[in-house]
Design a protein around this motif. Structure first.
Motif, PDB file in Angstrom:
ATOM      1  N   SER A 156       0.862  -1.175   0.000  1.00 24.76           N
ATOM      2  CA  SER A 156       0.000   0.000   0.000  1.00 24.76           C
ATOM      3  C   SER A 156       0.903   1.231   0.000  1.00 24.76           C
ATOM      4  N   GLU A 157       0.312   2.404  -0.077  1.00 27.48           N
ATOM      5  CA  GLU A 157       1.143   3.606  -0.102  1.00 27.48           C
ATOM      6  C   GLU A 157       1.835   3.791   1.241  1.00 27.48           C
ATOM      7  N   LYS A 158       3.150   3.965   1.194  1.00 24.93           N
ATOM      8  CA  LYS A 158       3.951   4.143   2.400  1.00 24.93           C
ATOM      9  C   LYS A 158       4.095   5.603   2.773  1.00 24.93           C
ATOM     10  N   ARG A 159       4.332   6.440   1.782  1.00 19.04           N
ATOM     11  CA  ARG A 159       4.527   7.857   2.049  1.00 19.04           C
ATOM     12  C   ARG A 159       4.411   8.618   0.746  1.00 19.04           C
ATOM     13  N   SER A 160       4.166   9.897   0.865  1.00 17.57           N
ATOM     14  CA  SER A 160       4.191  10.789  -0.279  1.00 17.57           C
ATOM     15  C   SER A 160       4.751  12.127   0.183  1.00 17.57           C
ATOM     16  N   TYR A 161       5.387  12.828  -0.725  1.00 18.24           N
ATOM     17  CA  TYR A 161       5.986  14.116  -0.395  1.00 18.24           C
ATOM     18  C   TYR A 161       6.097  14.938  -1.676  1.00 18.24           C
ATOM     19  N   SER A 162       6.179  16.252  -1.511  1.00 15.53           N
ATOM     20  CA  SER A 162       6.173  17.163  -2.661  1.00 15.53           C
ATOM     21  C   SER A 162       7.171  18.301  -2.447  1.00 15.53           C
ATOM     22  N   PRO A 163       8.448  18.080  -2.697  1.00 17.72           N
ATOM     23  CA  PRO A 163       9.437  19.157  -2.546  1.00 17.72           C
ATOM     24  C   PRO A 163       9.266  20.229  -3.616  1.00 17.72           C
ATOM     25  N   ALA A 164       9.573  21.449  -3.244  1.00 16.09           N
ATOM     26  CA  ALA A 164       9.526  22.584  -4.169  1.00 16.09           C
ATOM     27  C   ALA A 164      10.689  23.512  -3.832  1.00 16.09           C
ATOM     28  N   SER A 165      11.208  24.198  -4.865  1.00 14.02           N
ATOM     29  CA  SER A 165      12.344  25.084  -4.615  1.00 14.02           C
ATOM     30  C   SER A 165      12.372  26.203  -5.647  1.00 14.02           C
ATOM     31  N   VAL A 166      13.098  27.263  -5.297  1.00 19.91           N
ATOM     32  CA  VAL A 166      13.394  28.376  -6.197  1.00 19.91           C
ATOM     33  C   VAL A 166      14.901  28.571  -6.194  1.00 19.91           C
ATOM     34  N   ASN A 167      15.516  28.626  -7.369  1.00 19.37           N
ATOM     35  CA  ASN A 167      16.957  28.839  -7.473  1.00 19.37           C
ATOM     36  C   ASN A 167      17.233  30.105  -8.270  1.00 19.37           C
ATOM     37  N   PHE A 168      18.404  30.677  -8.089  1.00 20.66           N
ATOM     38  CA  PHE A 168      18.743  31.918  -8.786  1.00 20.66           C
ATOM     39  C   PHE A 168      20.245  32.009  -9.002  1.00 20.66           C
ATOM     40  N   SER A 169      20.633  32.740 -10.040  1.00 17.61           N
ATOM     41  CA  SER A 169      22.026  33.067 -10.336  1.00 17.61           C
ATOM     42  C   SER A 169      22.024  34.463 -10.941  1.00 17.61           C
ATOM     43  N   ILE A 170      22.594  35.426 -10.218  1.00 16.47           N
ATOM     44  CA  ILE A 170      22.532  36.831 -10.621  1.00 16.47           C
ATOM     45  C   ILE A 170      23.952  37.379 -10.733  1.00 16.47           C
ATOM     46  N   PRO A 171      24.443  37.604 -11.953  1.00 20.46           N
ATOM     47  CA  PRO A 171      25.799  38.133 -12.121  1.00 20.46           C
ATOM     48  C   PRO A 171      25.830  39.650 -11.928  1.00 20.46           C
ATOM     49  N   GLY A 172      26.984  40.118 -11.511  1.00 20.29           N
ATOM     50  CA  GLY A 172      27.201  41.557 -11.373  1.00 20.29           C
ATOM     51  C   GLY A 172      28.678  41.863 -11.488  1.00 20.29           C
ATOM     52  N   GLY A 173      29.153  42.098 -12.698  1.00 26.98           N
ATOM     53  CA  GLY A 173      30.578  42.311 -12.899  1.00 26.98           C
ATOM     54  C   GLY A 173      31.339  41.028 -12.657  1.00 26.98           C
ATOM     55  N   ARG A 174      32.310  41.075 -11.759  1.00 27.80           N
ATOM     56  CA  ARG A 174      33.105  39.897 -11.440  1.00 27.80           C
ATOM     57  C   ARG A 174      32.514  39.085 -10.297  1.00 27.80           C
ATOM     58  N   VAL A 175      31.355  39.475  -9.837  1.00 23.45           N
ATOM     59  CA  VAL A 175      30.710  38.807  -8.702  1.00 23.45           C
ATOM     60  C   VAL A 175      29.387  38.201  -9.164  1.00 23.45           C
ATOM     61  N   THR A 176      29.103  36.981  -8.715  1.00 21.98           N
ATOM     62  CA  THR A 176      27.835  36.320  -9.013  1.00 21.98           C
ATOM     63  C   THR A 176      27.195  35.849  -7.713  1.00 21.98           C
ATOM     64  N   PHE A 177      25.931  36.186  -7.531  1.00 18.82           N
ATOM     65  CA  PHE A 177      25.161  35.717  -6.384  1.00 18.82           C
ATOM     66  C   PHE A 177      24.311  34.528  -6.852  1.00 18.82           C
ATOM     67  N   PHE A 178      24.288  33.473  -6.068  1.00 15.08           N
ATOM     68  CA  PHE A 178      23.567  32.268  -6.474  1.00 15.08           C
ATOM     69  C   PHE A 178      22.944  31.609  -5.255  1.00 15.08           C
TER      70      PHE A 178
END
Length: 588
Positions: A315-337
């Protein structure tokens, strides 16, 4: 010393092309090794490469890839490597140079080959002393066939662990097609997924330290490793880009080994030897469906991932629903991720990386509480990823690699981590300094010091390494390492590599290792080089020796054949012996 780090994979002089260091026990990422081997055999032409091709090269960020594409469109292409090199920081170019080629735009390319590229790998392994409980043959047998033909590629895998009865204990296959209608990629069969910072969906990969922060390839790819519980099985597709949007969809219906009653957990080792193991084989059926979307533009990239999973026994043992938001924002020689996810609790991996002409620096924060549940993730983490889906790690990692003087590289990194064991808090930290210096042509010297502490246990490691390659066709590499744990236990390791390249078509590599270690909580790491994905990373403890012999022969321009033998002895007992055969039909 001319080395590039990618999960601490080093280009170290012709002796052996790769080196990889991990900090937790297990096997290295075969898929990353496969990618690097493929790039060495088929370098990326920067005049024709798509953004996806460029991002497959270690250390190439989205900002650098976009800059390459803009520059070649403005100039009409690059005429040589020197014109390409001026676009990117020198410290990065030195690490990617083996993986790129510049074919001038006016050169007319040859017609595509009518023959497919084929890579065949066979591994035979025998371990001693044999487990008396094992009912089957003592040999382990692993085979893989990779085929690449135009826009189509395929993979077939077969696995039999030592002691298993069935020679086809695990059989997997998959087919991938590119540029089919409005679809950029379609995979049917066994496949893998890597999105964002690997916090929700990713193929297993171990923690890396000692190098600037790097992530593996992302997206949908064929399943090419023999782990029996780390795949998806079904269909996955990625649409061609619509404006700013990239969309990936996937469905999987797979049978996995599992233990537990109310709390199911996967057993990634999947050795079906004793009756106890046979009882859990393919016990749980897992159904997964979901998708990923990327929105990219001049500001960077923002993505979102969601999937729903249901695990069934009777029978069904478990269920789950992961969700996420990712980002990568460059700025000159620096990148935020970063990536922020939710699955029963919040988790995050975020950071900033900076790249200059003579330096690379990173700061990475991770918040992975024990209550966060994500069985199919593999983020940057110091803690061993639990098959229960629990990560249990909070910390900050910093790394700086720079050139203080000509012909000299200095790497400094530190990691501070916290966790919970049985509801009790734990804390640790690690620091390391690595100095590489090219003394003269054909002679390079490296030294490093590492200190690691977890709770009340600590260890110190000191290493000296020397590369000598004064003669073109022969090379020698020596390393000695000393360690001390809690002022009471100690260990020593010495190994030598010898490389002989008498002909352009023939190379012979030999390694001999002697180790004498009483360490208990901490271990030496010993690196496999040249085809390391075949055997995996080795962690050393106890007293004994190891031998490796690799012979590679290329009788024709389009064909390469290699044989690798490995054996390990501890005291008077032989623990394992292993032979790898590789056959590659290279693209014309």
């Amino acid at each position: 010393m001319n080395r590039f780090f990618c999960l601490l994979i080093l280009i170290a002089f012709p002796l052996f092309p790769f080196e990889l260091e991990t900090d937790i026990e297990g096997e290295t990422s075969e898929e990353m090794i496969e990618l690097l081997e493929s790039l060495l055999e088929n370098p990326v032409d920067v005049n024709t490469a798509t953004k996806k091709n460029l991002l497959s090269i270690p250390f190439i960020t989205e900002e650098i890839a976009d800059g390459i594409i803009r520059a070649r469109e403005t100039r009409g292409g690059f005429t040589d490597k020197d014109s390409f090199r001026k676009l990117i920081p020198l410290i990065i170019y030195e690490r990617i140079e083996p993986f790129v080629v510049v074919i001038p735009p006016k050169v007319v390319s040859r017609r595509p080959s009518i023959y497919p590229e084929v890579r065949v790998r066979t591994r035979v392994e025998n371990r001693y002393p044999r487990d008396d409980r094992a009912p089957g043959n003592a040999l382990g047998l692993y085979n893989r066939i990779l085929i690449d033909y135009g826009q189509f590629s395929g993979c077939v895998l077969q696995e039999k662990d030592e002691g298993e009865r069935d020679f086809v204990d695990f059989l997997a296959f998959g087919v991938k097609a590119k540029n089919v209608g409005h679809l950029e990629d379609v995979v049917v069969g066994y496949y893998g997924l890597d999105f964002g910072e690997r916090l929700v969906l990713a193929s297993p990969v171990l923690t890396f330290k000692g190098s600037p922060y790097q992530m593996r390839r992302k997206g949908i790819h064929l399943y090419t490793i023999t782990g029996e519980n780390t795949y998806k099985r079904g269909i996955a597709l990625k649409t061609e880009k619509f404006g700013l949007f990239d969309i990936s969809l996937f469905y999987s219906n797979a049978s996995l080994d599992a233990r537990g009653s109310d709390s199911v957990y996967y057993t990634y080792s999947a050795d079906h030897i004793t009756s106890a193991w046979e009882d859990i084989k393919d016990r749980v059926k897992e159904v997964i469906y979901g998708g990923h979307i990327d929105i990219s533009g001049g500001y960077g990239t923002i993505g979102a991932t969601y999937y729903h999973a249901s695990d069934y026994d009777s029978s069904e043992k478990r269920s789950y629903s992961p969700a996420s938001v990712n980002f990568s924002i460059p700025g000159g020689r620096v990148t935020f991720f970063g990536e922020v996810a939710y699955s029963r609790d919040f988790a995050a991996v975020c950071g900033v990386k900076s790249r200059g002409d003579k330096f690379m620096g990173d700061v990475v924060l991770r918040y992975l509480p024990r209550s966060f549940f994500s069985p199919h993730s593999s983020p940057f983490s110091d803690r061993r990823i639990s098959s229960y889906g629990l990560l249990n790690d909070k910390g900050i990692y910093t790394c700086l690699l720079f050139k203080p003087f000509p012909k000299t590289e200095l790497t400094i990194y530190g990691d501070h981590m916290e966790w919970e064991d049985d509801e009790l808090p734990g804390r640790g930290y690690e620091y390391r300094i690595i100095l590489d210096r090219r003394i003269t042509k054909g002679f390079e010297l490296g030294v490093s010091y590492r200190y690691k502490c977890k709770d009340d246990d600590y260890a110190r490691f000191a290493r000296v390494e020397m590369d000598v390659s004064a003669i073109k066709w022969i090379g020698l590499r020596l390393r000695t390492e000393w360690a001390e744990e809690n002022d009471t236990l100690s260990g020593e390791l010495v190994f030598g590599d010898v490389y002989i390249h008498p002909l352009n078509t023939l190379s012979i590599n030999y390694r001999h290792i002697i180790f004498d270690s009483d360490l208990t909580r901490f271990k030496f790491t010993e690196y496999e080089r040249e085809l390391p994905g075949v055997m995996g990373n080795k962690f050393i403890t106890g007293h004994g020796r190891r031998n490796y012999l690799l012979v590679s022969y290329k009788p024709f321009k389009f064909l390469r054949f290699s044989v690798k033998y490995e054996e390990t002895f501890k005291k008077s007992s032989k623990l394992s012996g292993q032979v790898d055969l590789n056959l590659t039909k290279i693209k014309n």
